[in-house]
Design a protein around this motif. Sequence first.
Motif, PDB file in Angstrom:
ATOM      1  N   TYR A 235      31.749  44.375  50.633  1.00 31.31           N
ATOM      2  CA  TYR A 235      31.490  43.943  49.258  1.00 31.31           C
ATOM      3  C   TYR A 235      30.308  44.700  48.654  1.00 31.31           C
ATOM      4  O   TYR A 235      30.308  44.997  47.451  1.00 31.31           O
ATOM      5  CB  TYR A 235      31.233  42.439  49.222  1.00 31.31           C
ATOM      6  CG  TYR A 235      31.045  41.904  47.817  1.00 31.31           C
ATOM      7  CD1 TYR A 235      32.102  41.880  46.912  1.00 31.31           C
ATOM      8  CD2 TYR A 235      29.796  41.454  47.387  1.00 31.31           C
ATOM      9  CE1 TYR A 235      31.927  41.415  45.621  1.00 31.31           C
ATOM     10  CE2 TYR A 235      29.617  40.975  46.095  1.00 31.31           C
ATOM     11  CZ  TYR A 235      30.682  40.964  45.214  1.00 31.31           C
ATOM     12  OH  TYR A 235      30.507  40.501  43.937  1.00 31.31           O
ATOM     13  N   GLU A 251      28.715  37.557  46.745  1.00 30.75           N
ATOM     14  CA  GLU A 251      29.660  37.885  47.810  1.00 30.75           C
ATOM     15  C   GLU A 251      30.399  36.639  48.289  1.00 30.75           C
ATOM     16  O   GLU A 251      31.608  36.688  48.550  1.00 30.75           O
ATOM     17  CB  GLU A 251      28.929  38.544  48.979  1.00 30.75           C
ATOM     18  CG  GLU A 251      29.852  38.892  50.130  1.00 30.75           C
ATOM     19  CD  GLU A 251      29.167  39.725  51.198  1.00 30.75           C
ATOM     20  OE1 GLU A 251      29.273  39.366  52.390  1.00 30.75           O
ATOM     21  OE2 GLU A 251      28.520  40.743  50.837  1.00 30.75           O
ATOM     22  N   TRP A 254      33.005  35.743  45.713  1.00 31.37           N
ATOM     23  CA  TRP A 254      34.095  36.721  45.746  1.00 31.37           C
ATOM     24  C   TRP A 254      34.985  36.503  46.960  1.00 31.37           C
ATOM     25  O   TRP A 254      36.215  36.558  46.863  1.00 31.37           O
ATOM     26  CB  TRP A 254      33.507  38.124  45.764  1.00 31.37           C
ATOM     27  CG  TRP A 254      34.533  39.224  45.727  1.00 31.37           C
ATOM     28  CD1 TRP A 254      35.198  39.691  44.635  1.00 31.37           C
ATOM     29  CD2 TRP A 254      35.010  39.979  46.846  1.00 31.37           C
ATOM     30  NE1 TRP A 254      36.059  40.711  45.000  1.00 31.37           N
ATOM     31  CE2 TRP A 254      35.960  40.910  46.350  1.00 31.37           C
ATOM     32  CE3 TRP A 254      34.716  39.981  48.205  1.00 31.37           C
ATOM     33  CZ2 TRP A 254      36.619  41.813  47.179  1.00 31.37           C
ATOM     34  CZ3 TRP A 254      35.377  40.876  49.034  1.00 31.37           C
ATOM     35  CH2 TRP A 254      36.317  41.775  48.516  1.00 31.37           C
ATOM     36  N   GLU A 257      37.217  33.549  46.395  1.00 32.01           N
ATOM     37  CA  GLU A 257      38.262  33.868  45.421  1.00 32.01           C
ATOM     38  C   GLU A 257      39.408  34.642  46.079  1.00 32.01           C
ATOM     39  O   GLU A 257      40.581  34.377  45.812  1.00 32.01           O
ATOM     40  CB  GLU A 257      37.676  34.684  44.269  1.00 32.01           C
ATOM     41  CG  GLU A 257      36.783  33.875  43.331  1.00 32.01           C
ATOM     42  CD  GLU A 257      36.151  34.750  42.262  1.00 32.01           C
ATOM     43  OE1 GLU A 257      36.260  36.000  42.377  1.00 32.01           O
ATOM     44  OE2 GLU A 257      35.547  34.199  41.326  1.00 32.01           O
TER      45      GLU A 257
END
Length: 557
Positions: A235, A251, A254, A257
Motif C-alpha cells: 500500500y 492502509e 483500504w 475495503e
Amino acid sequence: MTAPISTKEWERQRREAMDAMPAVLDKVGLPKVLLPYQAATVRLLNSVADCRVLFVEKSRRIGLTWGLAAYAALRAGREKKAGGMDVMYISYSREMTREFIDACGMWAKAFNSAAAEVEELLFDQGDDLGDKAIQAFRIRFASGFEILALSSAPRGLRGKQGCVIIDEAAFVDNLAELLKAALAFLMWGGQVVVCSTHDGVDNAFNQAIQDILAGRAPHKHMRIDFDEALKQGLYERICLVKGEPWTPEGEAVWREEIIQFYGDGADEELFCIPSASSGSWLPGPLVEARMTADAPVLRLELPGDFLHRHKIEQIALITPFIKDLADAVAPLDLSLQYALGFDFGRVSDLSTLSLLAIEQRLKRREVLSVEMRNVPGDEQKLIVGSVLEHVKHSLIGAAFDATGMGWTVAEDMGRRFGLREDPEGAGAVMAVKFSEEWYRLHMPPLKTAFEDDMISIIADADHLTDLRAVKVVRGIARVPDARTGEKGKRRHGDYAIALALAHFASRMRWVEYGYRSAAGRDRGNSSRMSDTPRHDDDFPQREWWDGPLGANLRGSV
C-alpha cells in the motif's frame, strides 16, 4: 476470476501505472524499486541451478507479475555465457500479456539493456489440428534472446528452450498438459515459473502445490498473501505511485475495503485459500487399506471422582493399565527409530497417543496407541513419560499438542527429554501450537503417506471415524468443530491429530541433545549443594554424576 472492470478502465489504470514508474525510480532508486517479496522472487530465480521450477501461490493484484517482468528483462538481456536465455510468458488473457510485455520494455530501459521496440505478431501453434495462429507480443534483445508473451497455452511450446512463466496458471486451459510441455525446458537447462491465485481445491494448480508441500514434487514453493504483501509495503508503494501520503489508518481502511469488495471470495482471491470441498479428506477405503499394523490400542477411563479418592484406591485403579502398558512396550524392537504424537484432552475430549516405528524402507508403522478419558494431568505425564523413557535411545522426536493445558505436558516432557523450540533446533520434544499454517504445511505429507502406502496403522473403528472426521476447511485439512459419538463418549478427531503429530515428529530433523543441570553440583568440592534432595512424585531425579539427557541418542532418518 477478477474484479469487474471495463477494458477501457483496465487500459487507463495500466497506462497510468506505467507512466508513473520513472518518477518512482527517481524517488526510491532502481535497487529498491522492487518490494521485498518481488525482490525475493527475482533473487531465488536468479540461480537457475538452485531453482529450476518455482510455484508461487499469491494474492490477486500484488504486483508479482511486474516483478517477474523485471526478471524476464534481466534473463533475456544477458549473453549466453552469463546465463541468458529466451523467456516465454503465458497467461489466459490478452490484457495480461500486453501488460507483461509493456513492463518488460520499461525494465529493459531501466536496466539499460539494448532492446528493440515491442512488436506484435501471430504465433503459429505448430500443429496439424487446424488451430488458428494466436496473437503474441515480442521484445528482441541485443543478446540474441527474446521475450515472447502469449495469451493462451500453445502446443508450440514443445521444442522450445529457455525460461517459461505461466501466470495465473489456475485459469489457463489444461494446465496439466501445459506443465508437461513446460517441464521439458529443464532438459536443456531451462527454468519454469508457475504462479497463480487459487481457483478451487480440486484445480490442477492447487494439486501441484499440495504435491510440493507433501514432498512428492521436488520444486521450490512460495506463498504471498494479501496481508504479507501489505506488511512488505504494497500500500505504501500504491500511495507513492498515486502521489498520496501514506498513513497506517488509511492502509487499514483500504485493506478492509478490498476485503469487503471481494466478499465471500476474499479467502481465495486474497489469502491463498482455495475454495473448500465438501468431501472427507481421506476416503474410508483408503484408511482401512492402511490398517494393517498388529499392535494394541490401550484405553484408560477413570471415574469422575478419581482425585477425591484415597491414594491407595487411585493406585489400584491405574495399576492394571500401567501393567498393560509395560507389556505393550516390552517387545518393541529398539533397533528401529520411533516418533511419538500426543493430543491432550482433559474435560470433554480424549487424550490420545500414537507411537510410530520407522522401518528400514522408511515406512511408518504404528506400534502403540493410547487413549485416556477423564485422566488427570499428573497421571497423563506418568503414562506418556513411561513410553518415552522406554524408547528414548531410539527416539527421533515427539510432537505434543501445546494449546491450552496441553502445554504443561509438553513442558514437563521437555524437561526430561529436551524441549525443541523449532523443527531445526535441538531436543526431542516439540510443542506444537496449532494454526492454519501448521495444518497447511503438515497435513499434506500425512495424506501422501496414506496414498503411497508409506504408513501402517492399527485397525480400530474409532480411529477410522476420527480420520474420516478430517475435512477440508477453507482449503486446509483440519478437524471441524463438530463432535461425534454419544454423550459422555464424544470424540473430536482426537486420534487423527495424534497421528498427524506423530507423522510430523517422524519427519523432524534429528539433533543429539545433551543437558546437565548446574544446580546439582558444588563446584568447589564436587559434593551436592544441599543435603535435602528434591523429590517429585512423578519422576525420578537425575543426579549430576548421571549421563546428560539424550547423550546416548543415536541415528537419524
